[in-house]
Enzyme design. Structure first.
Site, short mmCIF file in Angstrom:
data_model
loop_
_atom_site.label_atom_id
_atom_site.label_comp_id
_atom_site.label_asym_id
_atom_site.label_seq_id
_atom_site.Cartn_x
_atom_site.Cartn_y
_atom_site.Cartn_z
N ASP A 1 0.82 -1.23 0.00
CA ASP A 1 0.00 0.00 0.00
C ASP A 1 0.85 1.27 0.00
O ASP A 1 0.60 2.18 -0.78
CB ASP A 1 -1.05 0.00 1.13
CG ASP A 1 -0.50 -0.12 2.53
OD1 ASP A 1 0.72 -0.33 2.70
OD2 ASP A 1 -1.31 0.03 3.49
N GLY B 1 -2.59 -7.67 13.91
CA GLY B 1 -2.53 -7.44 12.47
C GLY B 1 -3.92 -7.35 11.86
O GLY B 1 -4.09 -7.55 10.66
N SER C 1 -6.76 -2.91 14.71
CA SER C 1 -7.50 -2.29 15.81
C SER C 1 -7.29 -0.78 15.80
O SER C 1 -8.23 -0.01 16.02
CB SER C 1 -7.06 -2.88 17.15
OG SER C 1 -5.68 -2.72 17.34
N ASP D 1 -5.52 -0.16 5.62
CA ASP D 1 -6.36 -0.54 6.76
C ASP D 1 -7.54 0.41 6.89
O ASP D 1 -8.68 -0.01 7.12
CB ASP D 1 -5.54 -0.50 8.06
CG ASP D 1 -4.27 -1.33 7.97
OD1 ASP D 1 -4.14 -2.10 7.00
OD2 ASP D 1 -3.41 -1.19 8.85
N TYR E 1 8.77 -1.84 10.80
CA TYR E 1 7.85 -1.41 9.75
C TYR E 1 8.40 -0.20 9.02
O TYR E 1 8.53 -0.20 7.79
CB TYR E 1 6.47 -1.11 10.35
CG TYR E 1 5.43 -0.75 9.31
CD1 TYR E 1 4.60 -1.72 8.77
CD2 TYR E 1 5.30 0.56 8.84
CE1 TYR E 1 3.66 -1.41 7.81
CE2 TYR E 1 4.37 0.88 7.88
CZ TYR E 1 3.55 -0.10 7.37
OH TYR E 1 2.62 0.23 6.41
C1 GLA Z 1 0.06 -2.46 8.47
C2 GLA Z 1 -0.11 -1.07 7.89
C3 GLA Z 1 -0.72 -1.12 6.49
C4 GLA Z 1 0.05 -2.08 5.60
C5 GLA Z 1 0.28 -3.42 6.30
C6 GLA Z 1 1.19 -4.33 5.51
O1 GLA Z 1 -1.19 -3.05 8.65
O2 GLA Z 1 -0.93 -0.29 8.73
O3 GLA Z 1 -0.74 0.17 5.95
O4 GLA Z 1 1.26 -1.52 5.18
O5 GLA Z 1 0.83 -3.26 7.59
O6 GLA Z 1 0.58 -4.72 4.32
#
Ligand code: GLA
Length: 383
Positions: A37, A126, A129, A175, A224
């Site tokens: 994303d 994951g 929330s 998300d 991340y």
């Molecule tokens: C988290 C982030 C999303 C996306 C995912 C991995 O959920 O909030 O934006 O990058 O990781 O796909």
């Protein structure tokens, strides 16, 4: 009583009056398209039944007083007349503080309110929330102080900015868009650049099985943001606006000049974008074999190229894949380093498979895993 009913009753008990409005925003499970994303790519999530609820009532002053039902009614408050800061003692409140900050920057005249938040999405699973809380608060503030001004996509982007700029998690927009746009019995193929959202019907006789590994990850834990930075470096080196614009040939051609880690991170993203588009096609065509193969390849890529899985998660995925065979698929879902595994499985087989996993898998705290048999749900709405 449902979560929504409990939350409304609790609001009245704590605030001494009924809320002016209440919002529900779902969590999401991503079927495929991981870490694509923020590279302007493609994702295929679905909104789930787990959700956050936010209930609000105006106050005559400029205080935003937030109460978290899931943290023993912990309270955090701020004054809209002053710069809004984070609250290290009540980090859940930072998502709401962030949303208020972004709305103020958008010239929305906010007023004081009492707010109760509650939810049933396990944190660190994951399953989004935090995004669901941000979307729900955005809709609650917007509903009271700027009614009709923001559509679902705009609310999602406000929520994303709150997480990126205020909380410091440089997340993409999947998300929040999934929570805002969810469609019953449909996954959502989202183009994270154009923001086009295309509902893709889930095969009718399939269920979404979610197994929470019980390994929680801290989102702002560095991994991340580090992965995101690596992707941006490669795009920059290749003179592309984002990895979305890079082909596999281009990437291979530049391999010698690239840091080997960054090369593999980028290879995951380029391949994952292609897999996501192919998966949406396979899903629309009811081709479970191809869908399962793409989910399996996605997991391998997250394990070997993006390096965001853990051995316990790899084992869980392998066990699910063996049980499912070619009638669906399984992979880790979400940001990685723990969290949940998602499987697409024939609805008739879902309960037996859940029992099989419960009988064997134990979380790091030696507990049985939380398992959910889900369908795709509608996006955020006022109650
Ligand atoms: C988290 C982030 C999303 C996306 C995912 C991995 O959920 O909030 O934006 O990058 O990781 O796909």
């Amino acid at each position: 009583m449902t979560l929504a009913e409990r939350t409304l009753a609790r609001f009245s008990a704590l605030v001494g009056a009924t809320p002016d409005l209440a919002v529900r925003a779902p969590g999401r499970v991503n079927l495929i398209g991981e870490h694509t994303d923020y590279n302007d790519g493609f994702v295929l999530p679905a909104a789930i039944g787990l959700q956050s609820i936010v209930a609000v009532r105006r106050r005559p002053d400029s205080i935003v007083r937030m109460i978290a039902a899931d943290f023993g009614d912990a309270v955090s408050e701020f004054d809209l007349g002053r710069p809004i800061a984070r609250d290290p003692g009540q980090p859940w409140s930072d998502y709401i503080r962030g949303v208020a900050t972004v709305l103020q920057a958008e010239d929305v005249q906010l007023g004081g309110l009492d707010m109760l938040v509650a939810g049933d999405i396990p944190q660190g699973s994951g399953l989004s929330s935090s995004a669901s809380l941000s979307v729900a608060s955005g809709m609650a503030f917007g509903g009271l102080f700027a009614p009709g001004r923001f559509d679902a996509t705009q609310i999602a982007l406000i929520a994303q900015r709150a997480e990126c700029d205020f909380v410091g998690m440089r997340c993409g927009n999947m998300d929040q868009l999934a929570s805002a746009h969810g469609a019953v019995d449909h996954a959502l193929l989202i183009d994270c650049r154009s923001l086009a959202v295309r509902p893709v019907a889930l095969p009718p006789d399939m269920a979404i099985l979610i197994v929470h590994s019980g390994i929680s990850r801290g989102l702002v834990d560095g991994h991340y943001n580090e992965r995101r930075a690596q992707c941006e470096v490669v795009a920059h080196q290749l003179g592309a606006p984002a990895l979305r614009d890079v082909t596999l040939d281009q990437l291979e051609g530049a391999r010698a000049d690239l840091d080997p880690f960054a090369y593999r991170r980028a290879r995951h993203v380029v391949n994952e974008n292609a897999r996501t588009l192919a998966a949406a096609e396979a899903m629309a065509a009811g081709d479970l074999v191809t869908l399962g193969e793409l989910m399996a390849a996605s997991h391998v890529s997250m394990r070997d190229d993006f390096e965001i899985t853990l051995p316990a998660i790899d084992e869980l995925v392998a066990e699910l894949q063996t049980a499912i065979g070619n009638r669906g698929g399984a992979r880790m879902t979400g940001g990685g380093f723990g969290g949940a595994v998602v499987a697409l499985v024939e609805a008739d087989a879902a309960e037996a498979l859940a029992r099989q996993i419960v009988a064997r898998y134990r979380t790091p705290d030696d507990e049985k895993p939380l398992i959910m048999v889900e369908r795709a749900h509608a996006g955020a709405s006022f109650l």
